[in-house]
Structure formats: C-alpha cells, structure tokens
Motif scaffolding. Structure first.
Motif, PDB file in Angstrom:
ATOM      1  N   LEU A  72       0.819  -1.206   0.000  1.00 11.67           N
ATOM      2  CA  LEU A  72       0.000   0.000   0.000  1.00 11.67           C
ATOM      3  C   LEU A  72       0.853   1.257   0.000  1.00 11.67           C
ATOM      4  CD1 LEU A  72      -2.743  -0.981   2.623  1.00 11.67           C
ATOM      5  CD2 LEU A  72      -2.899  -1.105   0.129  1.00 11.67           C
ATOM      6  N   HIS A  73       0.256   2.331  -0.463  1.00 13.39           N
ATOM      7  CA  HIS A  73       0.881   3.651  -0.397  1.00 13.39           C
ATOM      8  C   HIS A  73       0.927   4.060   1.089  1.00 13.39           C
ATOM      9  CE1 HIS A  73       1.204   8.037  -0.717  1.00 13.39           C
ATOM     10  NE2 HIS A  73       1.656   7.846  -1.951  1.00 13.39           N
ATOM     11  N   PRO A  74       1.954   4.813   1.516  1.00 12.26           N
ATOM     12  CA  PRO A  74       2.042   5.253   2.909  1.00 12.26           C
ATOM     13  C   PRO A  74       0.784   5.930   3.429  1.00 12.26           C
ATOM     14  CG  PRO A  74       4.092   5.727   1.791  1.00 12.26           C
ATOM     15  CD  PRO A  74       3.144   5.224   0.739  1.00 12.26           C
ATOM     16  N   MET A  75       0.095   6.701   2.580  1.00  2.16           N
ATOM     17  CA  MET A  75      -1.132   7.367   3.024  1.00  2.16           C
ATOM     18  C   MET A  75      -2.241   6.346   3.268  1.00  2.16           C
ATOM     19  SD  MET A  75      -2.246  10.358   3.893  1.00  2.16           S
ATOM     20  CE  MET A  75      -1.269  11.619   3.059  1.00  2.16           C
ATOM     21  N   GLN A  76      -2.304   5.322   2.445  1.00  2.59           N
ATOM     22  CA  GLN A  76      -3.287   4.265   2.667  1.00  2.59           C
ATOM     23  C   GLN A  76      -3.016   3.546   3.981  1.00  2.59           C
ATOM     24  OE1 GLN A  76      -2.476   2.427  -1.225  1.00  2.59           O
ATOM     25  NE2 GLN A  76      -4.651   2.648  -1.722  1.00  2.59           N
ATOM     26  N   GLU A  77      -1.750   3.249   4.231  1.00  2.00           N
ATOM     27  CA  GLU A  77      -1.368   2.588   5.488  1.00  2.00           C
ATOM     28  C   GLU A  77      -1.703   3.459   6.691  1.00  2.00           C
ATOM     29  OE1 GLU A  77       2.776   1.791   4.921  1.00  2.00           O
ATOM     30  OE2 GLU A  77       2.399  -0.181   3.998  1.00  2.00           O
ATOM     31  N   ALA A  78      -1.451   4.759   6.561  1.00  3.11           N
ATOM     32  CA  ALA A  78      -1.722   5.684   7.668  1.00  3.11           C
ATOM     33  C   ALA A  78      -3.217   5.792   7.954  1.00  3.11           C
ATOM     34  CB  ALA A  78      -1.148   7.068   7.350  1.00  3.11           C
ATOM     35  N   PHE A  79      -4.043   5.767   6.906  1.00  2.40           N
ATOM     36  CA  PHE A  79      -5.491   5.820   7.101  1.00  2.40           C
ATOM     37  C   PHE A  79      -5.976   4.583   7.856  1.00  2.40           C
ATOM     38  CE2 PHE A  79      -5.922   9.577   4.746  1.00  2.40           C
ATOM     39  CZ  PHE A  79      -7.252   9.982   4.724  1.00  2.40           C
ATOM     40  N   ILE A  80      -5.417   3.435   7.525  1.00  2.00           N
ATOM     41  CA  ILE A  80      -5.795   2.203   8.225  1.00  2.00           C
ATOM     42  C   ILE A  80      -5.336   2.263   9.678  1.00  2.00           C
ATOM     43  CG2 ILE A  80      -5.407  -0.285   8.351  1.00  2.00           C
ATOM     44  CD1 ILE A  80      -5.159  -0.255   5.280  1.00  2.00           C
ATOM     45  N   LYS A  81      -4.089   2.649   9.899  1.00  2.00           N
ATOM     46  CA  LYS A  81      -3.510   2.704  11.246  1.00  2.00           C
ATOM     47  C   LYS A  81      -4.260   3.681  12.148  1.00  2.00           C
ATOM     48  CE  LYS A  81       0.743   3.905  13.703  1.00  2.00           C
ATOM     49  NZ  LYS A  81       2.143   4.377  13.573  1.00  2.00           N
ATOM     50  N   ASN A  82      -4.624   4.841  11.603  1.00  2.00           N
ATOM     51  CA  ASN A  82      -5.275   5.884  12.400  1.00  2.00           C
ATOM     52  C   ASN A  82      -6.796   5.834  12.338  1.00  2.00           C
ATOM     53  OD1 ASN A  82      -2.998   7.865  13.419  1.00  2.00           O
ATOM     54  ND2 ASN A  82      -2.450   7.308  11.327  1.00  2.00           N
ATOM     55  N   ASN A 142       1.468  21.952   7.093  1.00  2.00           N
ATOM     56  CA  ASN A 142       2.427  22.417   8.095  1.00  2.00           C
ATOM     57  C   ASN A 142       1.839  22.487   9.497  1.00  2.00           C
ATOM     58  OD1 ASN A 142       4.593  22.904   6.148  1.00  2.00           O
ATOM     59  ND2 ASN A 142       3.266  24.545   5.390  1.00  2.00           N
ATOM     60  N   SER A 143       0.541  22.338   9.620  1.00  2.00           N
ATOM     61  CA  SER A 143      -0.113  22.312  10.936  1.00  2.00           C
ATOM     62  C   SER A 143      -1.460  21.621  10.784  1.00  2.00           C
ATOM     63  CB  SER A 143      -0.316  23.732  11.480  1.00  2.00           C
ATOM     64  OG  SER A 143      -1.249  24.432  10.667  1.00  2.00           O
ATOM     65  N   ARG A 144      -2.025  21.216  11.901  1.00  2.00           N
ATOM     66  CA  ARG A 144      -3.342  20.565  11.848  1.00  2.00           C
ATOM     67  C   ARG A 144      -4.389  21.527  11.297  1.00  2.00           C
ATOM     68  NH1 ARG A 144      -3.614  15.719  14.601  1.00  2.00           N
ATOM     69  NH2 ARG A 144      -5.884  15.843  14.543  1.00  2.00           N
ATOM     70  N   ASN A 198      -9.258  11.829  12.777  1.00  2.00           N
ATOM     71  CA  ASN A 198      -8.396  10.707  12.414  1.00  2.00           C
ATOM     72  C   ASN A 198      -7.768  10.886  11.035  1.00  2.00           C
ATOM     73  OD1 ASN A 198      -9.316   9.750  14.819  1.00  2.00           O
ATOM     74  ND2 ASN A 198     -10.488   8.051  13.993  1.00  2.00           N
ATOM     75  N   ILE A 199      -8.501  11.530  10.152  1.00  2.00           N
ATOM     76  CA  ILE A 199      -7.968  11.814   8.810  1.00  2.00           C
ATOM     77  C   ILE A 199      -6.773  12.750   8.927  1.00  2.00           C
ATOM     78  CG2 ILE A 199      -8.454  13.010   6.631  1.00  2.00           C
ATOM     79  CD1 ILE A 199     -11.367  11.924   6.879  1.00  2.00           C
ATOM     80  N   VAL A 200      -6.912  13.776   9.749  1.00  2.00           N
ATOM     81  CA  VAL A 200      -5.805  14.713   9.955  1.00  2.00           C
ATOM     82  C   VAL A 200      -4.626  13.993  10.609  1.00  2.00           C
ATOM     83  CG1 VAL A 200      -5.049  16.802  11.159  1.00  2.00           C
ATOM     84  CG2 VAL A 200      -7.312  16.733  10.088  1.00  2.00           C
ATOM     85  N   ASP A 201      -4.916  13.099  11.559  1.00  2.00           N
ATOM     86  CA  ASP A 201      -3.856  12.301  12.199  1.00  2.00           C
ATOM     87  C   ASP A 201      -3.049  11.530  11.159  1.00  2.00           C
ATOM     88  OD1 ASP A 201      -4.491  13.128  14.732  1.00  2.00           O
ATOM     89  OD2 ASP A 201      -5.660  11.338  15.253  1.00  2.00           O
ATOM     90  N   ALA A 202      -3.749  10.940  10.204  1.00  2.00           N
ATOM     91  CA  ALA A 202      -3.077  10.145   9.162  1.00  2.00           C
ATOM     92  C   ALA A 202      -2.177  11.018   8.301  1.00  2.00           C
ATOM     93  CB  ALA A 202      -4.126   9.436   8.300  1.00  2.00           C
ATOM     94  N   ILE A 203      -2.670  12.183   7.933  1.00  2.00           N
ATOM     95  CA  ILE A 203      -1.880  13.088   7.088  1.00  2.00           C
ATOM     96  C   ILE A 203      -0.667  13.615   7.850  1.00  2.00           C
ATOM     97  CG2 ILE A 203      -1.929  15.271   5.812  1.00  2.00           C
ATOM     98  CD1 ILE A 203      -4.925  14.726   5.288  1.00  2.00           C
ATOM     99  N   VAL A 204      -0.863  13.952   9.133  1.00  2.00           N
ATOM    100  CA  VAL A 204       0.244  14.426   9.962  1.00  2.00           C
ATOM    101  C   VAL A 204       1.321  13.352  10.068  1.00  2.00           C
ATOM    102  CG1 VAL A 204       0.928  15.027  12.319  1.00  2.00           C
ATOM    103  CG2 VAL A 204      -1.100  16.087  11.304  1.00  2.00           C
ATOM    104  N   GLU A 205       0.911  12.112  10.262  1.00  2.00           N
ATOM    105  CA  GLU A 205       1.884  11.014  10.398  1.00  2.00           C
ATOM    106  C   GLU A 205       2.724  10.860   9.135  1.00  2.00           C
ATOM    107  OE1 GLU A 205       1.663   6.209  10.512  1.00  2.00           O
ATOM    108  OE2 GLU A 205       0.628   7.241  12.157  1.00  2.00           O
ATOM    109  N   VAL A 206       2.072  10.911   7.976  1.00  2.00           N
ATOM    110  CA  VAL A 206       2.806  10.770   6.712  1.00  2.00           C
ATOM    111  C   VAL A 206       3.732  11.955   6.505  1.00  2.00           C
ATOM    112  CG1 VAL A 206       2.599  10.602   4.212  1.00  2.00           C
ATOM    113  CG2 VAL A 206       0.997   9.362   5.674  1.00  2.00           C
ATOM    114  N   LYS A 207       3.242  13.161   6.813  1.00  2.00           N
ATOM    115  CA  LYS A 207       4.051  14.379   6.639  1.00  2.00           C
ATOM    116  C   LYS A 207       5.269  14.355   7.561  1.00  2.00           C
ATOM    117  CE  LYS A 207       4.973  18.805   5.670  1.00  2.00           C
ATOM    118  NZ  LYS A 207       5.904  19.198   6.736  1.00  2.00           N
ATOM    119  N   GLU A 208       5.052  14.087   8.839  1.00  2.00           N
ATOM    120  CA  GLU A 208       6.152  14.130   9.803  1.00  2.00           C
ATOM    121  C   GLU A 208       7.118  12.973   9.623  1.00  2.00           C
ATOM    122  OE1 GLU A 208       4.342  14.345  13.653  1.00  2.00           O
ATOM    123  OE2 GLU A 208       3.888  16.487  13.449  1.00  2.00           O
ATOM    124  N   GLY A 209       6.606  11.847   9.106  1.00  2.00           N
ATOM    125  CA  GLY A 209       7.477  10.696   8.906  1.00  2.00           C
ATOM    126  C   GLY A 209       8.227  10.734   7.593  1.00  2.00           C
TER     127      GLY A 209
END
Length: 212
Positions: A140-150, A176-178, A197-208
């Motif tokens: 999966l794409h990192p964003m797809q993985e992050a959506f599942i995780k979060n 750059n911010s929530r 949770n959607i924002v959480d997923a995007i933040v995780e991909v951005k920061e990682g």
C-alpha cells in the motif's frame, strides 16, 4: 339555437382532427414507401445508431495509472464517468456529482482535481492517477497505510477522495499544521465525521517523510 351551434362546432372540430390525423399517417406511409431499402436495412441492424455514435464522439488519448488508452468518447463525458463506466475503475466515487463533496478527487498531471467537474475530452494526453494506482501490488501507499492505522475512515465511501487529497495536500506544501491541513482538506466531506483521524493520518505521513 345555442345547442345547435355547439353541436356544429363539435362536429367541425372532430372532422378537423380526423383530417390532421389522416394527413400525418399518410405522410408517414409515404415516407416509408420512398425510403431506400438500404436505409431500412441499416435501421433494422442499428447501423444508423452506430454511425451516429461514431460521428458524435471525439478521440481521446489518456494515461491512467501508467496505462495508455486511446478511446472515442462523447464530448459531454466527465472524467469521473470515463473512469467508472468505461475503464471500470470504480475506486473513485460519485458522491454529489456537483463538485461539493470531494469523493471523486483524482490526480491529473500531479494536481488534484474533482473528476465529476472535468470533461474527459479536456484531458488529452494527460496522466491520471486514481486510488487504484497508488499501491504497488500488495504494498500500500504510505497514506493508505496511515489511514488504516489511524482509523481514518468508517463507511469508507469518501476515503479514496480523502486519500488522494491528503497526498496532494502534503505535496502542495499545505500540511504544516493541523489547522492548515483541515483548511486545505475542507473540500472533502466525511459524513461519518472521521475528520480528526484523517488529519492524524496526514500528519503522520508528513512528519514521517513517508510520502512517495
């Protein structure tokens, strides 16, 4: 006296309608009688419909998820309908069909667009990426993985559009911010209310730094 006039008017009206009906039917029979046999045969085999369909379409060369397609489409066909109805890529969802919900978001030449508002004929030689084009095989794409995780989705109907917009949001430099993420994701509606949770997923991909 009034009754007699009424009856006369009724008879006259009925005669007039009968004459008009006779003329219409006579004209139809005459037209059929004068129609060349070749045209009648073409009509029976629906060749006329095929010819009309051919004349009413425009050529389109487009690349979708790395695969090139050369098609003939109706000028009024939207990119969304082309993807779903002709290319059978149903991951991109038809929500409001008025550009208000974001469920139909795809990437065209690296830019996110609402495919329900875009005519397919305007995407000549464009490179389109849909939700189906993100994963590489089973990876999966990192964003797809992050959506599942979060747990970034519930019913999942808006998820393809949310993921495509989430990727674009980072690439555009709007993550750059929530608060900024929420603003630039505001065009994607989640009726289940999984926004946090959607924002959480995007933040995780951005920061990682996982976005590819």
């Amino acid at each position: 006296m009034a009754s007699k006039k009424t009856n006369e008017n009724k008879v006259t009206s009925e005669d007039s309608n009968s004459r008009r009906d006779f003329i219409k039917k006579s004209g139809l029979f005459t037209a059929l009688a004068l129609t060349p046999p070749s045209l009648v045969m073409a009509s029976e085999k629906k060749w006329d419909e095929k010819i009309a369909e051919y004349l009413e379409t425009v050529p389109l060369s487009i690349e979708v998820n790395g695969e090139k397609h050369n098609l003939n489409i109706e000028p009024r066909t939207t990119l969304l309908d082309l993807l779903r109805e002709q290319l059978h890529l149903t991951g991109t969802k038809k929500g409001c069909d008025h550009g208000q919900c974001g469920a139909c978001t795809v990437h065209v030449d690296g830019i996110r667009i609402l495919s329900c508002l875009s005519l397919a004929s305007m995407q000549q030689n464009a490179k389109v990426v849909t939700i189906e084009g993100l994963s590489k095989g089973k990876k999966l794409h990192p964003m797809q993985e992050a959506f599942i995780k979060n747990d970034g989705f519930q019913c999942g109907y808006c998820t393809p559009g949310q993921i495509m917009s989430g990727i674009a949001c980072i690439k555009e430099g709007h993550a750059n911010s929530r608060e900024e993420i929420s603003e630039y994701m505001s065009g994607n509606i989640c009726r289940c209310g999984a926004y946090h949770n959607i924002v959480d997923a995007i933040v995780e991909v951005k920061e990682g730094g996982k976005l590819i």
